[in-house]
Design an enzyme around this catalytic site. Structure first.
Site, short mmCIF file in Angstrom:
data_model
loop_
_atom_site.label_atom_id
_atom_site.label_comp_id
_atom_site.label_asym_id
_atom_site.label_seq_id
_atom_site.Cartn_x
_atom_site.Cartn_y
_atom_site.Cartn_z
N ARG A 114 -5.31 7.64 3.30
CA ARG A 114 -6.49 7.11 4.01
C ARG A 114 -6.50 7.64 5.45
O ARG A 114 -6.49 8.83 5.64
CB ARG A 114 -6.47 5.58 3.97
CG ARG A 114 -7.77 4.96 4.38
CD ARG A 114 -8.71 4.64 3.27
NE ARG A 114 -8.36 3.43 2.53
CZ ARG A 114 -9.08 3.01 1.50
NH1 ARG A 114 -10.12 3.69 1.08
NH2 ARG A 114 -8.73 1.92 0.85
N ARG B 281 -4.01 28.86 -2.76
CA ARG B 281 -4.35 27.93 -3.84
C ARG B 281 -4.25 26.50 -3.32
O ARG B 281 -3.46 26.22 -2.41
CB ARG B 281 -3.40 28.09 -5.03
CG ARG B 281 -3.55 29.42 -5.76
CD ARG B 281 -4.84 29.49 -6.54
NE ARG B 281 -4.90 30.69 -7.36
CZ ARG B 281 -5.39 31.86 -6.97
NH1 ARG B 281 -5.86 32.00 -5.73
NH2 ARG B 281 -5.41 32.90 -7.78
N THR C 123 0.86 -1.19 0.00
CA THR C 123 0.00 0.00 0.00
C THR C 123 0.89 1.23 0.00
O THR C 123 1.92 1.25 0.69
CB THR C 123 -0.96 0.09 1.22
OG1 THR C 123 -1.52 1.41 1.24
CG2 THR C 123 -0.31 -0.18 2.54
N ILE C 124 0.48 2.23 -0.76
CA ILE C 124 1.25 3.49 -0.73
C ILE C 124 1.10 4.14 0.65
O ILE C 124 1.92 4.96 1.03
CB ILE C 124 0.81 4.48 -1.83
CG1 ILE C 124 -0.65 4.91 -1.65
CG2 ILE C 124 1.08 3.93 -3.21
CD1 ILE C 124 -1.01 6.18 -2.44
N ASP C 125 0.04 3.77 1.39
CA ASP C 125 -0.25 4.45 2.66
C ASP C 125 0.72 4.08 3.79
O ASP C 125 0.79 4.78 4.80
CB ASP C 125 -1.68 4.11 3.13
CG ASP C 125 -2.73 4.48 2.09
OD1 ASP C 125 -2.45 5.33 1.24
OD2 ASP C 125 -3.83 3.90 2.14
N ARG D 84 -0.09 7.34 -7.09
CA ARG D 84 -0.07 5.87 -7.19
C ARG D 84 0.41 5.37 -8.53
O ARG D 84 0.62 4.17 -8.71
CB ARG D 84 -1.49 5.33 -6.94
CG ARG D 84 -1.79 5.13 -5.52
CD ARG D 84 -2.88 4.19 -5.19
NE ARG D 84 -3.77 3.72 -6.19
CZ ARG D 84 -5.11 3.69 -6.06
NH1 ARG D 84 -5.67 4.17 -4.96
NH2 ARG D 84 -5.85 3.20 -6.99
#
Ligand code: F6P
Length: 343
Positions: free
Chosen positions: A172, A268, A126-128, A277
């Site tokens: 997440r 901004r 998982t990238i998380d 991802r």
């Protein structure tokens, strides 16, 4: 001959193809046949499979995504899906399965192993970076690199226009990506899900920086971060996946609006989204994914079912699958180090 199968499930992640390549090459060297299950658990339910040859994995090491496809399908959602999955396992004559995925995919693997006795091993991804069973998951390093490069670019335009730039990042319910990329990119304020934030304090940090003569600021916000007076993260229209996770996103716009209103400084917002991802994995992620793939085949060979490959320090070891089901929150020490540079 042993017939090993593999699948990739959940959100895709840079390094998945490196795992597939390692599994295929090692399996063939050991004389196993290997079958690729397409689109996560959906492929085993509906019978989408393809034999994986050395040719199938040629040239995929640097490629993002997964050549097997993925989905967030949960076979336990419908009893007939579990029945179909079992029938297909039989039909293809599988001797074991390697499931590559996060908490949800490995949760299904764990349930199939413990409740139904299926010989399954796991590879965490998982990238998380929020799985307790391993020090790092592959994909995280790549995501941090992508966000850091984006923050570097935002710095120059922020400085030219004397603006506040809010950068919303994934993760997440954990702040690993925000904390690492915020620290690497010199974020002036980092907001993570683990610590509720207060708008007065955020604005005070920005003003402190302006008072120091720095006329711009970079605020990194994790998609799951929330203000102290809110008990829910901000979500996009209530979409839920089959595992009950709400689609996150929107906190960046909310925060940018609040900052501009309260400080009067032009602000901004950049939402990096799925750019984090996609694309080629870093060297670190390729190496970790490759070592995980090799370990998964070793677990199969040693019949260590119900386990997954895991990084402990610099060693790849076996960890029980249930450890991937526990969320690993951001280390407060890492956040503490990042916060030294706030304001
Ligand atoms: O778990 C990986 C992740 O990229 C999270 O950071 C993010 O919240 C989620 O997946 C996005 O999921 P989807 O690709 O379904 O929009």
């Amino acid at each position: 001959m042993k017939k090993l199968a593999m699948l990739t499930g959940g959100g895709d992640c840079p390094g998945l193809n490196a795992v597939i390549r390692a599994v295929v090459r090692r399996s063939h060297a050991l004389g196993y046949d290997i079958l690729g299950i397409k689109n996560g658990w959906a492929g085993l339910i509906h019978g989408f499979v393809e034999p994986l040859t050395d040719f199938s994995v040629t040239g995929i090491l640097p490629r993002g995504g997964t050549i097997l496809g993925t989905s967030r399908t949960n076979p336990f959602k419908q009893i007939e899906h579990i029945q179909k999955l079992k029938a297909n396992w039989q039909k293809y004559g599988l001797s074991s399965l390697i499931a590559v995925g996060g908490e949800d995919t490995l949760g299904v693997a764990h349930r199939l192993f413990t409740q139904e006795g299926y010989p399954i091993v796991g590879v965490p991804k998982t990238i998380d970076n929020d799985l307790a069973g391993t020090d790092y998951t592959f994909g995280f390093d790549t995501a941090v690199q992508i966000v850091t490069e984006a923050i570097d670019r935002l710095h120059t335009t922020a400085e030219s226009h004397k603006r506040v730039m809010v950068v919303e990042v994934m993760g997440r319910n954990s702040g690993w990506i925000a904390a690492y990329s915020g620290m690497a990119g010199g974020g002036d304020c980092i907001l993570v899900p683990e610590i509720k934030f207060n708008m007065d304090e955020v604005c005070a940090l920005i003003r402190k920086r302006i008072d120091r003569g720095r006329e711009f600021a970079i605020v990194v916000v994790a998609e799951g971060a929330a203000p102290a007076d809110s008990d829910q993260p901000i979500t996009k229209g209530g979409h839920m996946d089959e595992f009950g996770h709400a689609q996150l996103g929107g906190i960046g716009d909310w925060l940018g609006h609040q900052i501009e209103q309260r400080t009067g400084i032009e602000t901004r917002v950049t939402v990096l989204g799925h750019v984090q991802r996609g694309g080629t994995p870093t060297a670190f992620d390729r190496v970790l994914a490759t070592r995980f793939g090799l370990k998964a085949v070793e677990l199969v060979r040693e019949k260590q079912f119900g386990y997954m490959a895991s990084l402990r320090g610099t060693d790849i070891v076996a960890a029980p699958l249930e450890e991937a089901l526990v969320q690993k929150l951001l280390d407060p020490k890492v956040f503490g180090d990042a916060s030294v540079f706030f304001g």
